[in-house]
Enzyme design. Structure first.
Site, PDB file in Angstrom:
ATOM      1  N   ARG A  15      10.882 -24.872  -6.523  1.00 14.08           N
ATOM      2  CA  ARG A  15       9.941 -24.283  -5.559  1.00 14.08           C
ATOM      3  C   ARG A  15       9.066 -25.349  -4.889  1.00 14.08           C
ATOM      4  O   ARG A  15       7.884 -25.148  -4.632  1.00 14.08           O
ATOM      5  CB  ARG A  15       9.074 -23.213  -6.229  1.00 14.08           C
ATOM      6  CG  ARG A  15       9.852 -22.001  -6.695  1.00 14.08           C
ATOM      7  CD  ARG A  15       8.942 -20.998  -7.382  1.00 14.08           C
ATOM      8  NE  ARG A  15       8.436 -21.529  -8.646  1.00 14.08           N
ATOM      9  CZ  ARG A  15       7.344 -21.095  -9.262  1.00 14.08           C
ATOM     10  NH1 ARG A  15       6.635 -20.123  -8.731  1.00 14.08           N
ATOM     11  NH2 ARG A  15       6.953 -21.623 -10.416  1.00 14.08           N
ATOM     12  N   GLU A 674       1.546   0.502   4.254  1.00 17.27           N
ATOM     13  CA  GLU A 674       1.131  -0.610   5.102  1.00 17.27           C
ATOM     14  C   GLU A 674       0.947  -0.088   6.516  1.00 17.27           C
ATOM     15  O   GLU A 674       1.809   0.593   7.044  1.00 17.27           O
ATOM     16  CB  GLU A 674       2.190  -1.710   5.076  1.00 17.27           C
ATOM     17  CG  GLU A 674       1.869  -2.889   5.978  1.00 17.27           C
ATOM     18  CD  GLU A 674       2.253  -2.676   7.422  1.00 17.27           C
ATOM     19  OE1 GLU A 674       1.547  -3.217   8.298  1.00 17.27           O
ATOM     20  OE2 GLU A 674       3.216  -1.956   7.699  1.00 17.27           O
ATOM     21  N   HIS A 703      -1.493  -9.941   3.516  1.00 12.05           N
ATOM     22  CA  HIS A 703      -0.567 -11.072   3.605  1.00 12.05           C
ATOM     23  C   HIS A 703      -1.077 -12.152   4.555  1.00 12.05           C
ATOM     24  O   HIS A 703      -0.406 -13.149   4.770  1.00 12.05           O
ATOM     25  CB  HIS A 703       0.815 -10.593   4.049  1.00 12.05           C
ATOM     26  CG  HIS A 703       1.456  -9.655   3.074  1.00 12.05           C
ATOM     27  ND1 HIS A 703       1.311  -8.293   3.160  1.00 12.05           N
ATOM     28  CD2 HIS A 703       2.214  -9.885   1.983  1.00 12.05           C
ATOM     29  CE1 HIS A 703       1.966  -7.718   2.168  1.00 12.05           C
ATOM     30  NE2 HIS A 703       2.521  -8.657   1.444  1.00 12.05           N
TER      31      HIS A 703
END
Length: 766
Positions: A15, A674, A703
């Site tokens: 990652r 959302e 986000h």
């Protein structure tokens, strides 16, 4: 015969890209440092594929955030609100992805939604009637040249022009986004000509919409677009389809003026015969036979039969052995799974990650020749052994689980009373104020919380010490929520690594990986559990934490669970039985947990199902069968409680219009969705359908790193009140807050609570 890879994971073996992006956003590294990390990942990816003898190695499959956002930037389709940032490419790019709030500038992010039926999220392009396109940054060319300097010839991957437009959204009425093709195509021609001039031989144009239901106008545009591209450039074009079969679009796809066609034979193996029958003599075929969506080992014997069938019909020189789709959806390297207590050798032998799948593609090409080396023969025998062993392993089957699943009846799938009766009882029992405020479940997992988990896993903390630390963190979260006036509290989920992995760790039939990370969006990576066998719940999973949190407050604390469909969708699922049966087994396990929470005194229980929409088959004709078992699974999990117990569910980043009646059949007392990025547009589906239950449309985007103003939240709530009665409206963020920082979380929630209080003052009689 040649080999073809459609795309490779881009976050790095460990990652590295995630860490580099987050360090760049925090100011810990420079833009140069971020770009250098990206270049290092690309070099490793390309070199590995070259070493494995792959003929068509993809480039431009890498992205710092999202490949569709990359295309939006490439063709200059930048929404006007970002004009002030146009001078700095990286700032502009990340502002489009995440929003931007600094030194007086405040712009919201572009919408984000699921990539077909995967758990990957892409940034939705925005189009206006007078949309103009221009070549802002030729990323396909730059990455091709970068690979070329390393001595690696690649096949640039580009989102096809029709699929790119169809993935977007008209931001105003009165036009069809496909009408923009005439303005968009010259930019594509520029890109293709630049690649041709640089010496590229092949280009991959991703057109996944060829595997969907499309209308006559779209079909005609496909013919026109690829005829035009053929006329203006000499590159060999491969049109790539994936995630389903061509079916009624087979004649269209095989008539396109291109050099090769890629088909997904993992998701739709039955399409091969029709494609072979209609493929013109001048077109090659890429056989997507190595699964790019799951981690199970390829069955060489079965795949070799498919390759032989194609080679016999077309000749070996017209056949590519390929992955079914990009390897974006699978982890990097099974060799990194070194802890046998995490992933046992018996299960590991059944699996393949991206690196191993590249080897599978290469090995299948070698084996298909018939005259292969001893090394290849040993690989074939090892593969046969692993496939046979998996079929007969005693780890997989549990008779009691199968019997319980088979015994489920309609009575197990419905609440005792209809919603109006339940709602009246719940309002009386819970006595919540108008516009009740809550959050979706998780609170920020700080570096301290993550370090505690890491130390506990390494044996540096005892179970008692670890529990004490988490209890202290939970207590702080409860006290803070009370202090700011939230109405329904959550315990914060500090004990959870991931909303699916946490449950998988406690359910029988699941196993795990040490480094099985895949990208969900941007820098967000998940480590999906692996469902290998029959699923059941050996013991309660969340009850102790819920009871502890509830003991700290006189306000209601929600029990927090992940629903069966989401656990299924966000796991690597066994491929030896129907997904519907696996989902029903998970649903029964969650039902047991729901009933235990109720017995323990928890009055509000949330069962998150953000993956219901993403699980839809790509073809509308297959929707009903899926939705029937998906909704039934949710209802199994939620229907064992009394009327006074309030069931919530949460869904995020989905288009609901076409499945709203099925969402209504789930019959959750409260649904949170959302809505902020779409400025409440997603609420329209619930309004038009006259959705009868209570709704919490998210009022700010978690986000994005920006903090919403109270005025902004009030404006969104008033939009909602234009179409919803006040007594059915909840106030909450878009999603969980795990990935956010505490400072922005606190400020945002304080403003959210104040917005709800302001609205209550305008409805004093209710």
């Amino acid at each position: 015969m040649r080999t073809n890879i459609l795309g490779y994971p881009r976050v790095g073996n460990h990652r590295e890209l995630k860490k580099a992006c987050e360090n760049y956003w925090s100011g810990s590294i420079s833009a140069e440092g971020l770009l250098e990390e990206g270049a290092a990942i690309r070099k490793r990816n390309w070199s590995l594929q070259k070493e494995n003898g792959i003929d068509l190695i993809p480039s431009n499959d890498f992205s710092l955030y999202d490949h569709i956002l990359d295309m939006t930037l490439t063709v200059g389709a930048v929404p006007s609100r970002y004009e002030a940032l146009a001078g700095n490419r990286l700032n502009l790019y990340f502002a489009m992805a995440r929003g931007f709030q600094n030194e007086g500038q405040d712009v919201i992010a572009m919408e984000m939604t699921k990539w077909f039926d995967t758990n990957y999220h892409y940034i939705v392009p925005e189009f206006t009637k007078d949309q103009q396109f221009s070549l802002y940054y030729n990323k396909p060319l730059e990455e091709y040249k970068e690979a070329k300097r390393l001595g690696i010839k690649t096949k640039p991957v580009i989102s096809g022009p029709i699929s790119y437009l169809l993935l977007g959204k008209e931001k105003e009425g009165g036009f069809d986004r496909l009408s923009l093709l005439e303005r968009l195509l010259p930019v594509y021609v520029q890109i293709l000509k630049s690649l041709e001039n640089e010496g590229a031989e092949w280009v991959q144009m991703d057109e996944p919409f060829l595997a969907l239901d499309i209308d006559k106008k779209t079909k005609a545009e496909y013919v026109n677009v690829y005829r035009h591209l053929r006329q203006v450039c000499r590159l060999k074009i491969m049109v790539a389809t994936y995630f389903d079969g061509l079916n009624e679009n087979t004649s269209l796809a095989t008539s396109l003026d291109v050099d090769a066609l890629h088909i997904d034979l993992v998701r739709c193996p039955e399409q091969l015969g029709d494609v072979l029958a209609q493929l013109p003599a001048e077109m090659s075929l890429s056989l997507g036979i190595v699964d790019g969506r799951n981690i199970w080992k390829n069955d060489f014997t079965q795949s070799l039969e498919v390759i032989k069938k194609a080679a016999d019909a077309l000749g070996s020189e017209r056949v590519f052995v390929a992955a079914s789709c990009s390897f974006l959806h699978v982890p990097y390297d099974l060799d990194l799974e070194t802890k046998e207590d995490v992933l046992t050798p018996e299960m590991k032998q059944w699996m393949a990650y991206a690196k191993q799948k590249v080897d599978e593609v290469s090995t299948l090409r070698i084996l298909s020749d018939g005259n292969f080396s001893d090394e290849a023969r040993l690989k074939l025998e090892a593969n046969k052994f692993a496939i046979a062993h998996k079929k007969t392993s005693l780890l997989i089957h549990n008779r009691e689980v199968k019997q319980r699943s088979a015994a489920v009846t309609d009575k197990d799938t419905s609440r005792k009373s209809p919603f109006p009766i339940r709602a009246a009882l719940q309002h009386k029992v819970l006595n919540l104020p108008l516009f009740p405020t809550t959050t979706i479940g998780s609170f920020p997992q700080t570096a301290d919380v993550r370090s505690w988990r890491a130390k506990f896993k390494k044996g540096l903390f005892s179970a008692a010490d670890y529990k004490h630390l988490l209890q202290a963190e939970t207590k702080k979260a409860i006290e803070w929520q009370e202090s700011v006036g939230l109405d329904v509290l959550v315990h914060g989920e500090f004990e959870r690594n991931d909303m699916v992995e946490y449950f998988g760790e406690q359910l029988a039939g699941f196993t795990f990986s040490q480094n099985g990370w895949v990208q969900s969006y941007g820098s967000r990576c998940v480590k999906p559990p692996i469902i290998y066998g029959d699923v059941h719940r050996p013991h309660p999973m969340t009850v102790d934490w819920a009871v502890y949190a509830q003991s700290l407050s006189s306000k209601y604390v929600k029990g927090m669970l992940t629903g069966p469909v989401t656990i299924l969708q966000w796991s690597f699922v066994r491929n030896d039985q129907e997904r519907s049966e696996t989902c029903r087994q998970i649903a029964l396990a969650i039902r047991d947990e729901v009933c235990d929470l109720e017995k323990a005194g928890i009055k509000i229980i949330q069962i998150d199902e953000p993956a219901i929409r993403e699980g839809l088959p790509l073809r509308r004709g297959n929707w009903k069968a899926y939705l029937d078992w998906a909704v039934r699974s949710f209802c199994i999990s939620s229907s064992g409680v009394d009327d006074a117990t309030q069931i919530h569910t949460h869904m995020c980043y989905s288009e609901f219009n076409d499945i709203i009646e099925h969402i209504a059949r789930m019959d959750a007392d409260v649904i949170t969705i959302e809505c902020s990025r779409s400025q409440m547009e997603l609420l329209d589906a619930f309004v038009k359908f006259k959705y009868p239950n209570e709704i919490g449309p998210g009022v700010y985007d978690i986000h994005s790193p920006r903090t919403p103003s109270q005025h902004e939240i009030v404006a969104l709530l008033k939009k909602a009140l234009e179409v919803l009665p006040p007594e059915r409206l909840w106030v909450n963020p878009d999603c969980g807050l795990k990935t956010r920082g505490w400072a922005e979380t606190k400020e945002s929630l304080i403003r959210m609570v104040d917005a709800a209080k302001l609205l209550r003052s305008e409805f004093p009689s209710l």
